[in-house]
Scaffold this active site. Structure first.
Site, PDB file in Angstrom:
ATOM      1  N   GLN A 126      29.038 -14.837 -14.434  1.00 13.57           N
ATOM      2  CA  GLN A 126      28.124 -15.618 -15.261  1.00 13.57           C
ATOM      3  C   GLN A 126      27.725 -16.922 -14.576  1.00 13.57           C
ATOM      4  OE1 GLN A 126      29.983 -17.576 -18.560  1.00 13.57           O
ATOM      5  NE2 GLN A 126      28.186 -17.372 -19.894  1.00 13.57           N
ATOM      6  N   GLY A 127      26.431 -17.137 -14.397  1.00 19.66           N
ATOM      7  CA  GLY A 127      25.969 -18.373 -13.753  1.00 19.66           C
ATOM      8  C   GLY A 127      25.327 -19.310 -14.753  1.00 19.66           C
ATOM      9  N   TYR A 128      26.133 -20.064 -15.453  1.00 21.36           N
ATOM     10  CA  TYR A 128      25.617 -21.008 -16.460  1.00 21.36           C
ATOM     11  C   TYR A 128      25.838 -22.453 -16.006  1.00 21.36           C
ATOM     12  CZ  TYR A 128      24.546 -17.827 -20.385  1.00 21.36           C
ATOM     13  OH  TYR A 128      23.989 -16.898 -21.207  1.00 21.36           O
ATOM     14  N   SER A 129      27.124 -22.877 -16.021  1.00 21.38           N
ATOM     15  CA  SER A 129      27.435 -24.275 -15.716  1.00 21.38           C
ATOM     16  C   SER A 129      27.008 -24.656 -14.304  1.00 21.38           C
ATOM     17  CB  SER A 129      28.950 -24.521 -15.824  1.00 21.38           C
ATOM     18  OG  SER A 129      29.366 -24.451 -17.152  1.00 21.38           O
ATOM     19  N   GLU A 244      28.915 -12.679 -28.910  1.00 21.38           N
ATOM     20  CA  GLU A 244      30.241 -12.617 -28.304  1.00 21.38           C
ATOM     21  C   GLU A 244      31.330 -12.954 -29.323  1.00 21.38           C
ATOM     22  OE1 GLU A 244      32.594 -14.747 -24.678  1.00 21.38           O
ATOM     23  OE2 GLU A 244      30.843 -15.677 -25.540  1.00 21.38           O
ATOM     24  N   SER A 383      33.475 -25.992 -25.007  1.00 24.64           N
ATOM     25  CA  SER A 383      34.770 -26.595 -25.344  1.00 24.64           C
ATOM     26  C   SER A 383      34.967 -26.599 -26.853  1.00 24.64           C
ATOM     27  CB  SER A 383      34.827 -28.033 -24.827  1.00 24.64           C
ATOM     28  OG  SER A 383      33.998 -28.856 -25.622  1.00 24.64           O
ATOM     29  N   ASN A 384      36.202 -26.736 -27.277  1.00 19.27           N
ATOM     30  CA  ASN A 384      36.460 -26.733 -28.722  1.00 19.27           C
ATOM     31  C   ASN A 384      35.752 -27.887 -29.425  1.00 19.27           C
ATOM     32  OD1 ASN A 384      37.921 -24.480 -28.221  1.00 19.27           O
ATOM     33  ND2 ASN A 384      39.880 -25.245 -29.013  1.00 19.27           N
ATOM     34  N   GLU A 385      35.512 -28.975 -28.705  1.00 18.68           N
ATOM     35  CA  GLU A 385      34.747 -30.072 -29.296  1.00 18.68           C
ATOM     36  C   GLU A 385      33.308 -29.624 -29.570  1.00 18.68           C
ATOM     37  OE1 GLU A 385      36.719 -30.409 -26.670  1.00 18.68           O
ATOM     38  OE2 GLU A 385      38.201 -31.934 -27.222  1.00 18.68           O
TER      39      GLU A 385
END
Lengths: 398, 376, 398, 376
Positions: A126-129, A244, A383-385
């Site tokens: 996966q190329g996201y970040s 997902e 992230s959970n945040e």
């Protein structure tokens, strides 16, 4: 109302359980059971067994090779795989790019990519970040400039899980710098063997090598590898996120880890008695078990709504948050349980190849590295945040 | 009541902070991991020259007559620099054991060499089955003429690979978990019958499993009173605990600073992430814990050398419990707030994380000390 | 470095301890010890004893009647009063308006108000919050319009603690509606007996009556009651906030409560053994004790810096946050300790006048109401969320 | 597997939610606090007419043959409305005890009257010294001819002031904490020798201390098997626990909604306070706990009536523990987020707070159920 499975569901559960028992390679099971590191081939052998059975892609439509299960069957399948110590399915092909191609891809893309995902012939990543865009995906910079029948791609992706194994990568790329940030983003499929693609491993502080930086230097990507329309990549990415959900809470896997924790606590001694009998440690185990029951039954309620026809909503973010918090809590308790024997660093014993006996009990070497490694769970996939921001906005209306 | 440093302490603090900042780069520390001893003998020599190895020893034995507060000052800076030299093993555990347990002859012969960096002792305080119970000793020492014969096993003995002397608790009478019947012995690192299995620890230190098979020592190897060593061992380990509390405080302060800096510089969504209120409050929690952890380490350092054993135990266990809990929170949040970057081996953050995790286990984790505190 | 008190400090401690033992009325001590409700007269009798001794205002300059203590002496005094079960000093006169008058008041105001504060002749209350302005003080609306030699005051203040006892109230009022919100605020002293002032009690959910709404309808306030300059009220309010540090953590009072908790846990039985011996409950008590030690030694470090000449900074917000969190934790544990006997509601036993025996053990009746009541601690004086905002900005620079 | 309500359950839910919304205003509930019984006999009659008192009783005894899930539906709405009528005491504890323990004759004579609202039983499950241990019974029942004579004390007996029948565990043999030797007796509320001290509870219910001095009952007062009542008592109390878990879920949902509304409407610093990220995330935590608490209450309700006692105990204790912890967090945060307004007696928030606090204690608090869960 009924918490138990009906007769058909029970029969299905038996079938899955037998299949896992018979077809999961013993060495792979051993690694999963003991938290050891898996190689590419470990994943592939299990994936291919599932493919042969027709169970490779539980979430896909029947026409593309899905098994046509009900949500409850999908849940039972996930659960039995976890309880049987099967490796987690690598989601990038089957659960991520697959559904996007099914929904938005051209017929040619479907014909070309879906069968190879199903059969695990292609390993996707996966190329996201990007180095400058972690949580703030919309500000990504990797550019794809249309030139005739191809795109010229330049830039870098980072934190790319298992890119070192990958044949293909799906990327969010910038095809336009004007207008709203999100509207200049497109969804592009890139062959990892293309000239100009290089992979730089990033070692994590547990000593593992799961993540990578992927560099793209004047990479030529055929225009036919663009999914859907130019500038719609953000929409596809959001679709993917909503899709997902299945198994995101990882309840059954955590249950297996609690069983393991209890076994270890029974084998360790404290003040001359099994640690499992220590009231304070027992209270900690019980607390995480109860938290897990709460998560499980919340998931079952969501599943039940889904069976009744309601679409899965952003509540799945809750499953992700609580699921990862509980996983992390268990890895902490495992380190606590084993006392001083968490300390020796024995990388050879994190794989399966060591001939020697490890220092300390056999279950000890993987515990601290797993605790360290698992800090990733509350960071990756949003992230959970970020998940809490999503719930606050989408569910609570704040 | 006065909690300000003396002039001498300010001098030590300046010098060790300068050392940590200028002479102990993280890259060099990482390369030490590939050496067999896991630390630099040259740096050790420097520690001796700067007077740090004997900082808490009386001048009569080559020390500078300082206290546990001086040790705290050093350990805090060592924590920040992730120093891998065996200071807490050799200088704190070894030094305190020899000073409090040794005969005049033993002290005169051993302590000056320790202070000079020429003698490296370690303490084998754990056994495979003992967990955190210092009185759970199965290793035996059988009288044999004027001397003793030692048999048994010790686990996770820090820096044994480099040790000239291993200080070994062994049972001269009584049953496995009896308080009475434990004695301390000085065993040469290369004694016949002593075998080692060396390994690195997950936090970049060195430790070994030791096996004693018919290891013969002379009568002069006995350190302190026969059968009655447990209170001495407990005192020594309390000094060690106080020292690693200070080390943890140094690490937590470094994590606090690095994370605060990250929050101020890392931009997402068009602003520094430190503008997000949730991260601000999390950072306040980290700050509060660091401040309180430092206060607890100071309390322990000011109490550990005092005359009242109950006060010593209470202070040390309270500090270790608090720092165990706070260290876990601070290290987890430091990684979390750094995002994926915090997971990399390249950044020091993860290495701080690992060391803090291991410090919680060292000498008994937060739960162990909570119970010990509650029993007092 | 030394954690223990030196000889002078010890002598002083002995003097305070003797004084408290001799002069604190036994019935007041009994109420404080058992968490019962105090009446106005209970506060006054103790305040007057302190006044006679010259100890009424530890923080005041000697010229205005302060005792001239070092910070450590001030700390010892606070501690001994708490350990001896003296009532907390009502802060509104001595710690709040007093220092503001000393710093910013006219000579006439000093001469008129300070002696009466010192001798507890005047009971003060605080007029800050308004129905529409709780945390967001700057948007307050109560107006004071200058008309000749007086102000015409209209509006309302709320959450005013013990206004029913008060002779005087100090108020933040709006003297100008133009410019920056903060700049239109002034600091005004108002006689509670003025025509147009009415007090409406607000009962809290524990059944107590501590707080009030105070209404002002065309109240004439002499212009000489304006403190300092018009429009500078915000500055004075901030000064006051910074001043209110001594004893804010309430460590010694919390220690007394932990002692009480231990006594109760020793008297209560669980599964045939004292609750105090239960490993899980003991772990909870130990945790709060250790948290209290951490708070205490943080306070000592701040005190030591202060003795060395450093001004107290916004770290005092930390003392407030942790102090109140710990107080609340102890009130929770007290309710837990007593099991079912937290349930009976016996308001007569919250005062001292009941002749009867209460239902359940004598220590039980006040426990649940105190737990309920003490939720206020994380709300008043700037909620703990506001305190964290302050630290994030002022200390962390975020 | 299917977690959707049946049509009948949907009907009950609609009707009880309508009742709670339209016919049970908070003001009227508060005024009930000043009456001697603390609840409305008229409302009780309505409950009977709507079929709620016998919802979980078989049709043969005047009930409608429902299950613990139907009870859950009712209790959740009762929680939201802070109903003070003695439903959980009379219908749940009383009804379950009579149904599971009663002889055919006892059931035929008592249950239809209970369902009709004509008989109000209560269960005296606690003694002054017992805390949460149901087997800690000192009250004795001495055989006397065909009958028994009861002596002892019971504490915090809910709604005893209104009870026609008190169901009393008493020791017919064995020692204080023995599992064996406890029997259940039906004692008339106005029996000679039974004295009460009545009081309101902090959460607006009614309870009493009971004293038994030479209270004589006939042989037919025995409910269930002599000496072997503890398993029955435990089952009955598990049903009660499951019911108050549902009540707590209703309260938590109401607190969630009220607090969310407050965050959206209360403005400070020029914007709704719900714009502050810290409060947003706190609200997400509250939401998550409410969702999970409801899931746990459902799990308990679906398990408590089943055939497997271990599964029943595990489910009930897990739910009670989770709901105790979550209820504490949610109620504390609801008050905190309402600010000083949340402290007032006028607002329902504080009354929810008090009831949730008392539900945690009822039938054993979070710690008690954590240990019970761990022992299973």
């Amino acid at each position: 109302m009924d918490l138990t499975f009906n007769r058909d569901e029970q029969a299905f559960r038996g079938e899955v359980r037998r299949f896992v028992a018979e077809r999961l390679p013993a060495d792979v099971k051993h690694k999963v059971e003991n938290g050891l590191r898996l190689e590419k081939d470990d994943y592939l052998r299990w994936q291919k067994a599932l493919y042969e059975k027709g169970w490779a892609a539980p979430g896909w439509p029947v026409e593309h090779g899905g098994p046509g299960w009900t949500p409850v069957q999908g849940y039972i399948f996930e659960q039995e795989c976890a309880l049987g110590d099967a490796p987690a399915v690598m989601p990038f092909g089957l659960n991520m790019v697959g559904p996007v191609i099914i929904e938005f891809g051209s017929e040619a893309q479907k014909a070309r990519f879906l069968p190879r995902i199903l059969s695990s012939e292609d390993w996707w990543c996966q190329g996201y970040s990007e180095p400058g865009a972690g949580s703030d995906l919309a500000s990504l910079k990797m550019s794809a400039v249309r030139a005739g029948d191809h795109y010229a791609v330049n830039g870098a992706k980072t934190w790319t899980t298992l890119a070192q194994y990958a044949d293909m990568i799906f990327c969010l790329v910038r095809t336009s710098a004007s207008g709203k940030k999100q509207e200049g983003i497109s969804f592009l499929l890139i062959d990892m063997k293309s000239p100009g693609v290089t992979v730089r491993p990033i070692v994590t502080f547990d000593g593992g090598q799961e993540i990578n930086e992927v560099f793209f230097e004047d990479v030529e990507v055929p225009a036919e590898n663009l999914v859907g329309e130019e500038g719609k990549g953000w929409t596809y990415a959001k679709f993917l996120l909503g899709h997902e959900r299945v198994g995101i809470a990882q309840v059954a896997r955590s249950k297996r880890q609690v069983e393991r924790l209890k076994k270890i606590a029974a084998a360790e001694f404290k003040d001359g008695r099994p640690l499992a009998d220590d009231p304070n440690f027992r209270a900690k185990i019980s607390t995480v078990e109860i938290d897990l029951l709460a998560l499980e039954h919340m998931e079952l309620r969501i599943l039940s709504d889904e069976t009744a026809g309601q679409a899965p909503g952003p509540e799945s973010s809750l499953l992700k948050i609580r699921g990862t918090e509980i996983q992390q809590e268990i890895t902490e308790l495992l380190v606590e349980a084993v006392g001083y024997y968490a300390a020796p660093y024995q990388p050879a014993f994190l794989r399966d190849g060591a001939n020697d006996e490890p220092v300390g009990p056999g279950y000890a070497p993987a515990l601290a590295p797993t605790y360290f490694n698992w800090r990733k769970a509350s960071i990756y996939g949003g992230s959970n945040e970020i998940q809490k921001n999503i719930i606050a906005k989408a569910v609570l209306g704040l | 009541m006065d909690l300000s440093y003396t002039n001498e302490q300010n001098l030590i603090r300046d010098s060790v902070q300068r050392f940590a900042r200028d002479s102990y780069p993280f890259d060099a520390r990482r390369r030490l991991g590939e050496t067999s001893e896991g630390f630099s003998r040259g740096t050790w020599k420097t520690f001796a020259e700067l007077g740090w190895l004997g900082v808490a020893l009386p001048e009569a034995y080559g020390g500078s007559g300082g206290s546990a507060v001086d040790v705290m000052i050093l350990m805090e800076a060592f924590g920040r620099a992730l120093v891998v030299e065996p200071y807490f093993t050799a200088a704190v555990l070894g030094g305190t054991a020899l000073l409090l347990g040794g005969s005049e002859a033993q002290k005169r012969s051993l302590l000056p060499r320790l202070a000079a960096g020429e003698l490296l002792p370690t303490l084998a305080f754990a056994e495979p089955q003992s967990r955190f119970d210092l009185g759970d000793v199965q290793t035996t020492a059988r009288q044999d003429g004027a001397g003793f014969v030692i048999d048994g096993a010790k686990s996770v003995v820090f820096h044994a690979v480099s040790a000239d002397i291993v200080i070994v608790p062994a049972r001269t009478s009584g049953e496995r978990r009896d308080e009475h019947g434990i004695s301390l012995f000085l065993v040469e690192g290369d004694a016949a019958g002593l075998t080692r299995r060396d390994y690195p620890t997950v936090d970049g230190h060195r430790a070994s499993e030791l096996k004693f098979e018919n290891v013969r020592v002379g009568g002069d190897a006995l350190l302190g009173a026969r059968d009655a060593a447990l209170p001495l061992i407990e005192t020594v380990v309390d000094h060690g605990t106080s020292a690693v509390c200070a080390e943890a405080v140094g690490i937590m302060a470094a994590l606090y600073e690095a994370t605060l800096e990250h929050l101020k510089t890392r931009e997402q969504f068009g602003q520094p992430i430190g503008r997000f209120q949730v991260l601000q409050h999390r950072m306040v929690d980290i700050f509060a814990m660091c401040e309180q952890a430092r206060s607890m380490a100071l309390m322990a350092a000011l109490t550990v050398g005092g005359p009242d054993p109950t006060a010593r135990r209470k202070a040390v266990s309270a500090a270790k419990n608090y720092i165990g809990r706070a260290g876990r929170f601070v290290s987890q949040q430091a990684v979390q707030l750094h995002g994926a970057m915090g997971m990399t081996d390249e950044l020091i953050i993860g290495h701080y994380f690992k060391r803090l995790t291991m410090i919680d286990t060292l000498f008994g984790n937060a739960d162990h000390h909570l119970e010990r505190f509650g029993r007092l």
